[in-house]
Motif scaffolding. Structure first.
Motif, PDB file in Angstrom:
ATOM      1  N   GLY A 380       0.769  -1.227   0.000  1.00 32.60           N
ATOM      2  CA  GLY A 380       0.000   0.000   0.000  1.00 32.60           C
ATOM      3  C   GLY A 380       0.803   1.281   0.000  1.00 32.60           C
ATOM      4  O   GLY A 380       0.239   2.366   0.245  1.00 32.60           O
ATOM      5  N   TYR A 381       2.097   1.197  -0.258  1.00 35.05           N
ATOM      6  CA  TYR A 381       2.894   2.420  -0.323  1.00 35.05           C
ATOM      7  C   TYR A 381       2.560   3.214  -1.573  1.00 35.05           C
ATOM      8  O   TYR A 381       2.211   2.649  -2.615  1.00 35.05           O
ATOM      9  CB  TYR A 381       4.388   2.088  -0.301  1.00 35.05           C
ATOM     10  N   SER A 382       2.691   4.530  -1.466  1.00 33.52           N
ATOM     11  CA  SER A 382       2.393   5.416  -2.591  1.00 33.52           C
ATOM     12  C   SER A 382       3.470   5.312  -3.652  1.00 33.52           C
ATOM     13  O   SER A 382       4.572   4.789  -3.414  1.00 33.52           O
ATOM     14  CB  SER A 382       2.294   6.864  -2.112  1.00 33.52           C
ATOM     15  N   ALA A 383       3.176   5.851  -4.848  1.00 37.85           N
ATOM     16  CA  ALA A 383       4.153   5.827  -5.940  1.00 37.85           C
ATOM     17  C   ALA A 383       5.419   6.581  -5.560  1.00 37.85           C
ATOM     18  O   ALA A 383       6.536   6.157  -5.897  1.00 37.85           O
ATOM     19  CB  ALA A 383       3.529   6.433  -7.197  1.00 37.85           C
ATOM     20  N   GLU A 384       5.280   7.696  -4.816  1.00 42.23           N
ATOM     21  CA  GLU A 384       6.453   8.469  -4.404  1.00 42.23           C
ATOM     22  C   GLU A 384       7.291   7.709  -3.380  1.00 42.23           C
ATOM     23  O   GLU A 384       8.526   7.777  -3.397  1.00 42.23           O
ATOM     24  CB  GLU A 384       6.022   9.821  -3.836  1.00 42.23           C
ATOM     25  N   GLU A 385       6.625   6.990  -2.496  1.00 41.31           N
ATOM     26  CA  GLU A 385       7.357   6.195  -1.505  1.00 41.31           C
ATOM     27  C   GLU A 385       8.096   5.033  -2.160  1.00 41.31           C
ATOM     28  O   GLU A 385       9.227   4.715  -1.791  1.00 41.31           O
ATOM     29  CB  GLU A 385       6.384   5.686  -0.432  1.00 41.31           C
ATOM     30  N   VAL A 386       7.468   4.409  -3.155  1.00 48.29           N
ATOM     31  CA  VAL A 386       8.129   3.323  -3.881  1.00 48.29           C
ATOM     32  C   VAL A 386       9.320   3.864  -4.657  1.00 48.29           C
ATOM     33  O   VAL A 386      10.389   3.244  -4.701  1.00 48.29           O
ATOM     34  CB  VAL A 386       7.135   2.617  -4.823  1.00 48.29           C
ATOM     35  N   LYS A 387       9.172   5.050  -5.259  1.00 48.41           N
ATOM     36  CA  LYS A 387      10.272   5.677  -5.987  1.00 48.41           C
ATOM     37  C   LYS A 387      11.449   5.950  -5.048  1.00 48.41           C
ATOM     38  O   LYS A 387      12.619   5.718  -5.401  1.00 48.41           O
ATOM     39  CB  LYS A 387       9.788   6.984  -6.619  1.00 48.41           C
ATOM     40  N   ILE A 801      12.576   9.543   7.460  1.00 52.26           N
ATOM     41  CA  ILE A 801      13.581   9.408   6.392  1.00 52.26           C
ATOM     42  C   ILE A 801      12.979   9.824   5.056  1.00 52.26           C
ATOM     43  O   ILE A 801      13.630  10.510   4.251  1.00 52.26           O
ATOM     44  CB  ILE A 801      14.118   7.964   6.325  1.00 52.26           C
ATOM     45  N   PHE A 802      11.741   9.442   4.811  1.00 50.10           N
ATOM     46  CA  PHE A 802      11.087   9.789   3.551  1.00 50.10           C
ATOM     47  C   PHE A 802      10.863  11.296   3.454  1.00 50.10           C
ATOM     48  O   PHE A 802      11.139  11.910   2.410  1.00 50.10           O
ATOM     49  CB  PHE A 802       9.764   9.031   3.433  1.00 50.10           C
ATOM     50  N   ARG A 803      10.391  11.913   4.530  1.00 51.04           N
ATOM     51  CA  ARG A 803      10.168  13.364   4.507  1.00 51.04           C
ATOM     52  C   ARG A 803      11.475  14.113   4.268  1.00 51.04           C
ATOM     53  O   ARG A 803      11.515  15.090   3.507  1.00 51.04           O
ATOM     54  CB  ARG A 803       9.531  13.826   5.825  1.00 51.04           C
ATOM     55  N   GLU A 804      12.540  13.672   4.920  1.00 48.01           N
ATOM     56  CA  GLU A 804      13.826  14.337   4.743  1.00 48.01           C
ATOM     57  C   GLU A 804      14.374  14.155   3.332  1.00 48.01           C
ATOM     58  O   GLU A 804      15.018  15.038   2.784  1.00 48.01           O
ATOM     59  CB  GLU A 804      14.838  13.823   5.771  1.00 48.01           C
ATOM     60  N   TYR A 805      14.104  12.998   2.748  1.00 49.16           N
ATOM     61  CA  TYR A 805      14.513  12.776   1.361  1.00 49.16           C
ATOM     62  C   TYR A 805      13.766  13.741   0.438  1.00 49.16           C
ATOM     63  O   TYR A 805      14.363  14.351  -0.470  1.00 49.16           O
ATOM     64  CB  TYR A 805      14.238  11.335   0.964  1.00 49.16           C
TER      65      TYR A 805
END
Length: 843
Positions: A380-387, A801-805
């Motif tokens: 269920g991760y979003s496309a941006e999270e998978v990227k 980590i994702f937000r900082e990326y």
């Protein structure tokens, strides 16, 4: 030890002649020697005196001989001890296939310290790479030329978006106002590993006016590569390019073709470079300003450099510069031409649309494999999270380098550092910008992710590392191999000492392989790899167990702390991997380190499991694991009765501070232009005690490595402490040191900011999540709490980590425990990339 026993044997046998002489002398007194008839004895008393003198002389000769033999044996044994530090472990080599034996991985992006560079897995490889600059931004000394990954370049972001470790890679680089994309696709085959095509494309992705860029593609031979290269310019041939031949590549040719945009100017440099570390400086030193017939000015390279004898010097460095108008793209093709007859049509690597199609197919295959391995869309991760996750995996795989050289090592038996044997190392690196070399304890964490993506690459990395095992069972913890790696390391960190360990994290990788990939071990010779590895693991384990043992049974101590340090608030323990994490304030041989005991216990358990798998059934590893995992014995040595926390033990006081010495009349003249450096002042004398005022990562290891019993009340205490915001808990992950600890966020020297004294590190958070999941699955009094904390911590780590990326464009070395902001160096796509395993819950 064999030499020592031999020396002892010689000493014993050397006494035998003395005994024989005594016996002979006694018999002479009882039975006189027969007299010669022609010369009767004139003075029997004098004969006895002569015999006695001969005996004394014989005895002295024997004594002198024994002394000489002892001295020779002593110095011989010292020489033996001196050579042990740089003597390889005597067994079958781990690496069985490299170079052209493994053509799929012969070529690769094995120069992680460069923004984009290609080489082969040969000890002395031809290397290729990219430099670029904007003519408007070129500064003094070559400032503005991009070549090595440097934090000071202040790029907005860079890194691999796709990389499979075998056949292709694609990277994006944002260097305001430019967006560069670099890619390559390999076409294995032919006699010398096949061909490849690389593309470099540039566009202006801002509104800033900047329509030109200069790209430099170079080919270089390192100092020992046996071969030659030459440049054939456009005006001399219908097939311009770089032509050459080396022993590892045979004959080859490199062509550079603009495929998009307008080429404004082209020039080249053909020169001799003394070292690969000087290539950028050589380029800058040869820049010239030229004016074309149309009146336009360009920065140009001068072509072939002529020696004083008017002959062209044998070049080992050729650079081709293309200045283009954006949007601009070039294709570089490498073609192996050996093994073909003159006039025979040699298949060429694709360029243009054909290359674009091939690259798209590779990307599609990568995306399919990524989902098969990690199941992130399914979760269920979003496309941006998978990227983002693809970026993390691609940069771990794309940061794998191939190095060759020798470390500088030292033992207590060598007066000066000596060279280790020359060897290759295939390894991932923690950070392309700041740590573009191999680190022992990092690589065990790297292997957790790499083994999920490509088991054979992970095993190959392990094989290369264990070919660096010496006869003592020691592996240098930091590998600085080759001129490019050495150029990035301060002199104080170059020498590796054989008393110093590093956490044996390869046992983490092996445990994961034995748990999650056991079925895959029966194919492709993987089981045979473990068979060859086993005796080296035994020797490695024995080295830890013998050299790092403490002063009491079951205690262990990290070596390498500086007891004489005056500058450090708390002498660092670099060997533990936790650097400045507070230990006993005054290092002594009586220290006991709780994290090291747990590492040895964990290693013993993995050795036991591996011995059973290989049919060895080695009981000593089961016994060692059982002994070191016994919670009662662990508590006796490391549980503080006052705080009920696991802790180090040693000579300690919390009453220390950094203070600047006063300038007196005696030293005023010397220091009138500068202040004295701050030194540590001890305000209260230390005593032997538990270091229980400190609480952080080191104290968690009985939990992190799952040694503490699932129903232990001290597990409950650990769970409460890590979930306490005043201790380790934050919205971004577990901080490294409790806010209540005396040295929380304190500088260790006036120049060294806190490192493991508060910031959040992802490798330890990964271990914490792994442990929480473990205890949450065992029914017991604390399972529900473990599951709750697991879910909260996992969301906090991934989210931050994702937000900082997204904010910064990078994955970071560490994260601020107050704000969650990335800290340390970037990109740090080593163990911080374990976030992908956390997302996919592959522990």
């Amino acid at each position: 030890m064999a030499r020592q026993r031999k020396a002892g044997g010689n000493s014993n046998s050397a006494t035998t002649p003395t005994t024989t002489s005594s016996s002979t002398h006694s018999s002479q007194q009882q039975t006189p020697l027969p007299k010669k008839p022609s010369k009767p004895a004139q003075n029997p008393g004098r004969s006895r005196t002569t015999d006695s003198g001969l005996f004394i002389l014989s005895k002295w000769k024997t004594i002198i001989g024994c002394v000489c033999l002892a001295i020779a044996s002593y110095f011989g044994y010292l020489g033996y001890l001196e050579t042990r530090v740089n003597t390889p472990y005597d067994s079958d080599k781990m690496v069985q296939r490299t170079g052209l034996d493994d053509p799929d991985r012969y070529w690769g992006s094995y120069r992680p310290g460069n923004y984009f560079g290609l080489k082969t897995r040969d000890p002395h490889s031809l290397v290729m790479g990219l430099m670029w600059y904007s003519p408007q931004n070129l500064g003094h000394g070559g400032k503005g030329i991009r070549h090595w990954c440097e934090i000071s370049d202040n790029l907005d972001t860079y890194g691999w978006t796709h990389h499979d470790g075998r056949t292709f890679g694609m990277q994006e680089i944002h260097d305001l106002p430019f967006e560069l994309k670099t890619s390559f696709v390999k076409y294995p085959g032919k006699q010398f590993g096949g061909d490849w095509t690389s593309r470099i494309s540039v566009r202006n992705y801002t509104n800033a006016w900047n329509s030109q860029i200069s790209l430099i593609w170079y080919v270089a031979l390192d100092e020992r590569t046996n071969g030659h290269i030459k440049y054939v310019p456009d005006e001399r041939s219908s097939e311009p390019g770089i032509y050459g031949e080396t022993s590892g590549l045979g004959e080859f040719q490199v062509k550079i073709k603009p495929v998009k945009g307008k080429l404004l100017h082209k020039s080249h440099l053909s020169s001799a470079a003394h070292s690969l570390k000087d290539l950028k400086e050589i380029i800058f030193a040869h820049f010239r300003e030229v004016t074309t017939k149309s009146g336009r000015r360009f920065i140009s390279l001068p072509g072939e450099m002529i020696s004083s004898t008017s002959h062209v010097a044998d070049p080992n460095f050729i650079a081709v510069q293309l200045t283009g108008e954006l949007d601009f793209a070039i294709d570089i093709t490498y073609q192996s031409t050996s093994g073909f007859s003159v006039g025979e049509d040699i298949p060429k690597p694709p360029v243009g649309r054909e290359y674009t199609k091939t690259l798209e197919e590779k990307i599609e295959g990568f995306n399919e494999k990524f989902e098969e391995v990690f199941h992130l869309r399914e979760k269920g991760y979003s496309a941006e999270e998978v990227k983002f996750a693809k970026y993390a995996v691609s940069n771990m795989i794309g940061s794998i380098g191939y190095f060759y050289g020798s470390s500088k090592v030292q033992s207590v038996y060598t007066k000066n550092p000596v060279p280790y044997w020359k060897a290759p190392l295939y390894t991932a690196v923690p950070s392309r910008s700041f740590f573009p070399r191999g680190f022992l304890w990092d690589e065990g964490f790297h292997g957790l992710l790499i083994s999920s993506w490509d088991l054979d690459i992970s095993l190959d990395i392990i094989c290369h590392w264990f070919d660096l095992l010496n006869v003592e069972g020691w592996i240098p913890r930091e590998q600085i191999l080759g001129v490019e790696a050495l150029a990035k390391v301060p002199a104080e960190f170059v020498i590796q000492r054989n008393t110093n360990a590093n956490p044996p994290t390869f046992f983490l990788t092996l445990k994961k392989i034995l748990t999650q990939h056991r079925k895959e071990l029966s194919v492709k010779g993987r089981f045979a790899t473990l068979e060859r590895l086993y005796p080296r693991l035994q020797t490695w384990f024995a080295w830890f167990n013998n050299t790092q043992k403490g002063d009491v049974l079951g205690a262990y101590q990290w070596r390498g702390r500086d007891a004489q340090s005056e500058r450090e608030l708390n002498p660092k323990t670099l060997t533990s991997g936790l650097d400045d994490f507070p230990r006993a304030s005054h290092p002594t041989s009586q220290e006991r380190h709780v994290d090291l005991r747990c590492w040895i216990a964990f290693a013993a358990s993995v050795m036991a499991e591996l011995s059973t798998l290989l049919g060895k059934n080695d009981a000593k590893y089961y016994e060692t694991s059982s002994f070191l995992s016994d919670n009662k014995l662990l508590n006796d040595l490391h549980l503080s009765p006052f705080t009920e926390t696991y802790a180090d033990y040693g000579l300690h006081t919390d009453s220390v501070m950094l203070k600047r010495p006063q300038i007196t009349q005696r030293n005023a003249a010397k220091y009138q232009q500068q202040q004295l450096e701050m030194v540590r002042v001890t305000l209260k004398q230390p005593d032997l005690r538990f270091v229980d005022s400190t609480f952080g990562y080191a104290n968690l290891f009985p939990f992190l490595l799952e040694i503490i019993d699932h129903d232990s009340p001290y597990l409950n205490k650990i769970l409460k402490d890590i979930h306490n915001p005043n201790i380790l808990w934050t919205k971004f992950g577990l901080r490294s040191l409790s806010k209540t600890s005396p040295l929380y966020m304190k500088r260790n020297t006036e120049h060294d900011p806190p490192y493991w004294r508060g910031p959040i590190w992802i490798n330890i958070n990964y271990l914490a999540l792994k442990a929480l999941r473990h205890y949450g699955r065992i029914e017991g009094p604390y399972a529900a709490d473990a599951r709750t904390i697991y879910n909260e911590l996992r969301q906090n780590v991934i989210g931050n980590i994702f937000r900082e990326y997204q904010r910064s464009g990078y994955i970071w070395e560490q994260y601020d425990d107050q704000t969650g902001r990335g800290k340390g160096c970037s990109p740090f796509t080593g163990w911080s990339s374990l976030v992908v395993l956390i997302m996919s819950e592959q522990y």
